[in-house]
Enzyme design. Structure first.
Site, PDB file in Angstrom:
ATOM      1  N   LYS A  74      30.547  51.936  51.711  1.00 58.34           N
ATOM      2  CA  LYS A  74      29.302  52.701  51.540  1.00 58.34           C
ATOM      3  C   LYS A  74      29.602  54.185  51.295  1.00 58.34           C
ATOM      4  O   LYS A  74      29.030  54.800  50.398  1.00 58.34           O
ATOM      5  CB  LYS A  74      28.410  52.512  52.784  1.00 58.34           C
ATOM      6  CG  LYS A  74      27.079  53.238  52.696  1.00 58.34           C
ATOM      7  CD  LYS A  74      26.052  52.622  53.620  1.00 58.34           C
ATOM      8  CE  LYS A  74      26.170  53.076  55.060  1.00 58.34           C
ATOM      9  NZ  LYS A  74      25.801  54.490  55.257  1.00 58.34           N
TER      10      LYS A  74
ATOM     11  N   ARG B 224      29.727  58.606  47.281  1.00 60.50           N
ATOM     12  CA  ARG B 224      30.472  59.716  46.675  1.00 60.50           C
ATOM     13  C   ARG B 224      30.739  59.455  45.197  1.00 60.50           C
ATOM     14  O   ARG B 224      30.649  60.367  44.370  1.00 60.50           O
ATOM     15  CB  ARG B 224      31.781  59.945  47.446  1.00 60.50           C
ATOM     16  CG  ARG B 224      31.537  60.650  48.797  1.00 60.50           C
ATOM     17  CD  ARG B 224      32.736  60.478  49.717  1.00 60.50           C
ATOM     18  NE  ARG B 224      32.617  61.252  50.953  1.00 60.50           N
ATOM     19  CZ  ARG B 224      31.823  60.914  51.986  1.00 60.50           C
ATOM     20  NH1 ARG B 224      31.035  59.843  51.912  1.00 60.50           N
ATOM     21  NH2 ARG B 224      31.813  61.657  53.082  1.00 60.50           N
TER      22      ARG B 224
ATOM     23  N   GLY C 184      21.378  59.261  55.601  1.00 60.08           N
ATOM     24  CA  GLY C 184      21.865  60.588  55.985  1.00 60.08           C
ATOM     25  C   GLY C 184      22.892  61.097  54.986  1.00 60.08           C
ATOM     26  O   GLY C 184      22.943  62.286  54.672  1.00 60.08           O
TER      27      GLY C 184
ATOM     28  N   SER D  55      32.344  65.908  61.236  1.00 55.48           N
ATOM     29  CA  SER D  55      31.380  65.161  60.417  1.00 55.48           C
ATOM     30  C   SER D  55      31.786  65.245  58.955  1.00 55.48           C
ATOM     31  O   SER D  55      31.849  66.329  58.372  1.00 55.48           O
ATOM     32  CB  SER D  55      29.970  65.748  60.605  1.00 55.48           C
ATOM     33  OG  SER D  55      29.147  65.388  59.510  1.00 55.48           O
TER      34      SER D  55
ATOM     35  N   ASP E  39      30.915  54.629  63.424  1.00 61.56           N
ATOM     36  CA  ASP E  39      29.915  53.620  63.049  1.00 61.56           C
ATOM     37  C   ASP E  39      30.194  52.251  63.680  1.00 61.56           C
ATOM     38  O   ASP E  39      29.345  51.367  63.645  1.00 61.56           O
ATOM     39  CB  ASP E  39      29.865  53.474  61.526  1.00 61.56           C
ATOM     40  CG  ASP E  39      29.346  54.739  60.857  1.00 61.56           C
ATOM     41  OD1 ASP E  39      28.581  55.488  61.501  1.00 61.56           O
ATOM     42  OD2 ASP E  39      29.726  55.001  59.702  1.00 61.56           O
TER      43      ASP E  39
HETATM   44  C1  S3P Z   1      29.554  59.233  56.660  1.00 65.95           C
HETATM   45  C2  S3P Z   1      29.936  59.974  57.731  1.00 65.95           C
HETATM   46  C3  S3P Z   1      29.556  59.660  59.115  1.00 65.95           C
HETATM   47  C4  S3P Z   1      29.085  58.219  59.242  1.00 65.95           C
HETATM   48  C5  S3P Z   1      28.133  57.829  58.167  1.00 65.95           C
HETATM   49  C6  S3P Z   1      28.776  57.986  56.791  1.00 65.95           C
HETATM   50  C7  S3P Z   1      29.976  59.669  55.312  1.00 65.95           C
HETATM   51  O1  S3P Z   1      28.501  60.504  59.508  1.00 65.95           O
HETATM   52  O2  S3P Z   1      28.505  57.996  60.497  1.00 65.95           O
HETATM   53  O3  S3P Z   1      27.739  56.477  58.322  1.00 65.95           O
HETATM   54  O4  S3P Z   1      29.882  58.881  54.351  1.00 65.95           O
HETATM   55  O5  S3P Z   1      30.419  60.819  55.173  1.00 65.95           O
HETATM   56  P1  S3P Z   1      28.775  61.993  60.104  1.00 65.95           P
HETATM   57  O6  S3P Z   1      29.336  62.822  59.006  1.00 65.95           O
HETATM   58  O7  S3P Z   1      27.431  62.473  60.536  1.00 65.95           O
HETATM   59  O8  S3P Z   1      29.725  61.798  61.237  1.00 65.95           O
END
Ligand code: S3P
Length: 443
Positions: free
Chosen positions: A27, A32, A104, A177, A327
């Protein structure tokens, strides 16, 4: 528990999980590849892209911003085809709010992507996404020159006004993050000068690995550091998306829990920032192993083996390792409930701001199972009860969170009596074919 949402009955698997399988595309890398291809000059060819609701949020957003997307469903369920980016022309002014759905990653990466352009975009999302903290992104991007309104809001909906005069930034990140790191780096590509970030602990580095293929140099001057010197531009690149380790965690944990199981998952990304769950499973004395079979772009890929494990032991996870399995903690907590002793995920406070409050949701879900779990500050603790058969007729609530839906369904799939999971269809976010895939191993 009184739940008014639709319930899905999850029946126990009729046989152990045996055999070899591929999980859908990663994912994080799918998001990206779509977003970077949209930013690039020219036509990128993408293969193995995850077809899920979250990735569709990114696809919808880049189309609204002027990228041309021509991805087709493949026989294996993935998406493949082309994305033609806006390149030097920049994204087009969107006519309507950009709907980020539950994602997110879409929201936070889009903020970094849009900040360096003369556009105004309103970002909206579903109820869950509208509760998640965005101040961690808007703060540093505002320091670079982007503006957000309403000014004092730190949650969606938010309107971003970008600027072509973005200033570079040196930024000590308050949390590990990858989304925050990526948002700042994407903005930094177009700022005049060097944009540098340092994280308190390592997070996944797909952005650092993928951007050079699109012609953007990313330096890593030290541990947990990354920097870009702008302005640079992206050119088209072909990306093959490997399998998602976070999705692989579910069949792997199912095999660990279901007596008689022995499975192999192929073509999984073994990125160092993603295999924390395998290291914890190993520390718990689970029968898991993994081996590198090659590379996919700059990503290390390989096989994951998992088998039934009758003698699970508790483990302690240090705060610096949390980002590498963030995750997978819900499903690891379920495995921990079968282990001897108290498992501790230390410094796991980030779980509170995921798709739902996963810190509390894990405690509540394990309570349904009769397992004692609790918080000590930001430490999540689970007291395992090996050998205890769950009661009949258990009902769990996914709270519309895909990883919780899959976690609680494993109780039914690997156990001896059915369970019900409310809002199970949340799996569409990251792993729509989860049930078919698990069942195909047990037939
Ligand atoms: C992700 C980063 C993580 C992860 C999310 C996917 C990403 O979040 O929990 O499912 O693709 O960069 P955080 O950057 O908030 O830790």
């Amino acid at each position: 528990m009184l739940i008014s949402a639709p319930l899905t009955t999850i029946e126990p698997l009729g046989a152990p999980l045996v055999g070899t399988m591929r999980v859908p595309g990663d994912k994080s890398i799918s998001h990206r590849s779509v977003l970077f291809a949209a930013m690039a000059e020219g036509t990128s060819h993408l293969r193995g892209v995850l077809d899920s609701a979250d990735v569709r949020s990114s696809l919808g957003a880049v189309e609204a911003l002027g990228a041309q997307v021509d991805l087709q469903k493949q026989p294996d369920g993935s998406l493949a085809g082309t994305v033609t980016g806006w390149g030097q022309a920049g994204p087009r002014q969107p006519e309507a709010p950009l709907d980020c759905g539950n994602s997110g990653t879409t929201t936070r990466l889009l903020m970094g992507l849009l900040a360096p352009w003369d556009v105004e975009a309103t970002l909206v999302g579903d109820d869950s996404l509208s509760r998640r903290p965005m101040g961690r992104i808007t703060g540093p991007l505002a320091q670079m020159g982007a503006s957000f309104s309403p000014q004092d809001r730190t949650t969606l909906p938010l309107t971003l006004r970008g600027t072509t005069g973005l200033a570079p930034l040196r930024y000590e990140m308050p949390v590990a993050s990858a989304q925050l790191k990526t948002a700042i780096l994407l903005a930094g590509i177009f700022a005049r000068g060097t944009t540098w970030v340092r994280e308190p602990a390592p997070s996944r580095d797909h952005t650092e690995l993928l951007l050079p293929g699109f012609g953007v140099e990313v330096e890593r001057p030290g541990d947990c550091q990354a920097q870009v010197s702008g302005p640079q531009s992206l050119h088209a690149c072909d990306v093959d998306v490997p399998g998602d380790p976070s999705s692989a965690a579910f069949p792997a944990c199912a095999a660990v829990l279901r007596p008689g199981s022995r499975i192999t998952l192929e073509n999984v990304s073994l990125n160092g920032g993603r295999i924390g769950f395998l290291q914890v499973l190993k520390a718990m004395n689970a029968q898991v192993s993994w081996e590198q079979t090659g590379t996919c772009g700059h990503e290390v890929i390989g096989r994951v083996h998992a088998a039934y494990s009758s003698d699970l032991q508790a483990a302690t996870v240090e705060p610096c390792s949390i980002a590498g399995m963030v995750d997978e903690i819900p499903v690891l907590a379920l495995v921990a409930s079968h282990a001897r002793g108290v498992t501790r995920f230390c410094g796991a406070g980030e779980l509170r701001v995921k798709e739902t409050d996963r810190f509390q949701a894990v405690i509540d879900g394990l309570a349904v199972l009769g397992v004692c779990a609790w918080g000590e500050g930001d430490d999540l603790c689970i007291e395992g009860q090996p050998g205890q058969a769950p009661a009949q007729g258990l009902v769990f609530d996914s709270l519309d969170d895909h990883r919780l839906a899959m976690t609680w369904s494993l109780v039914g799939l690997t156990g001896t009596s059915p369970v019900q999971v409310a809002r199970f269809d949340a799996i569409r976010i990251s792993y729509p074919t989860f049930l078919e895939d698990i069942r195909s191993l047990a037939s």
